[in-house]
Design a protein around this motif. Structure first.
Motif, short mmCIF file in Angstrom:
data_model
loop_
_atom_site.label_atom_id
_atom_site.label_comp_id
_atom_site.label_asym_id
_atom_site.label_seq_id
_atom_site.Cartn_x
_atom_site.Cartn_y
_atom_site.Cartn_z
N THR A 2 23.28 -4.07 19.54
CA THR A 2 23.23 -3.21 18.36
C THR A 2 24.63 -2.93 17.85
O THR A 2 24.87 -2.95 16.63
N LEU A 3 25.56 -2.70 18.75
CA LEU A 3 26.96 -2.52 18.34
C LEU A 3 27.47 -3.75 17.61
O LEU A 3 28.14 -3.64 16.57
N ALA A 4 27.17 -4.91 18.14
CA ALA A 4 27.60 -6.16 17.49
C ALA A 4 26.98 -6.30 16.11
O ALA A 4 27.66 -6.71 15.16
N ASP A 5 25.71 -5.91 15.97
CA ASP A 5 25.05 -5.95 14.66
C ASP A 5 25.78 -5.07 13.66
O ASP A 5 26.05 -5.48 12.53
N TYR A 6 26.10 -3.86 14.06
CA TYR A 6 26.78 -2.94 13.15
C TYR A 6 28.20 -3.40 12.82
O TYR A 6 28.68 -3.22 11.71
N GLN A 7 28.86 -4.00 13.79
CA GLN A 7 30.20 -4.54 13.50
C GLN A 7 30.11 -5.69 12.50
O GLN A 7 30.97 -5.82 11.63
N ARG A 8 29.07 -6.51 12.60
CA ARG A 8 28.86 -7.57 11.63
C ARG A 8 28.56 -7.00 10.24
O ARG A 8 29.01 -7.52 9.23
#
Length: 156
Positions: A148-154
């Motif tokens: 989820t963190l990676a999604d938001y960073q993207r």
């Protein structure tokens, strides 16, 4: 109030009016669920994100006090709570994107609010959910938080 309740046309206003201040995660999640059931999508999103805000403030306060123990067991988030919060935040970001694409929101305003919302969720994940998942040895939750963190960073 008694005089206003004589006419049935006023009943909706009286029944729907609930002065309240949400001060705990549990209250916020309860209100989010209530809003979802009554198909009040903006209320659902607002209250779920309020839970994020309250949780983040608690984590910051706890970090400042160097207190590693959770004092209020009622404030622990269940899997359903976390799913609801993440779902509401995703819905909110998607609606912001749609508003911007439809011309209902300027690009500058969109970027400002989008970044603020995404950073709030990332802060919640990094400072609340991930540490708890790691402490509990919950590998699935750790992976969920990292994805989820990676999604938001993207998104950003």
């Amino acid at each position: 109030i008694k005089a206003d309740s004589v006419h049935s046309k006023d009943w909706t206003l009286l029944v729907g009016w609930e002065p309240m201040q949400v001060t705990t995660v549990a209250q916020s999640l309860h209100e989010a669920q209530r809003s979802k059931v009554t198909q009040d999508e903006p209320g659902y999103i607002r209250n779920a994100l309020k839970a994020v805000e309250i949780s983040s403030k608690k984590a910051q306060k706890k970090a400042n006090n160097n207190d590693g123990q959770q004092k209020d067991a009622k404030e622990a988030l269940t899997t359903n709570d976390v799913d609801g919060i993440l779902s509401a935040s995703k819905t909110m970001l998607d609606s912001m994107i749609e508003s911007m694409l439809a011309g209902e929101m300027s690009r500058e305003r969109f970027e400002e609010h989008f970044e603020k919302a995404a950073n709030s969720i990332m802060d919640f994940l990094e400072n609340n959910l991930l540490p708890i998942a790691r402490k509990n040895g919950d590998k699935e939750r750790v992976v969920l938080c990292q994805r989820t963190l990676a999604d938001y960073q993207r998104y950003l």
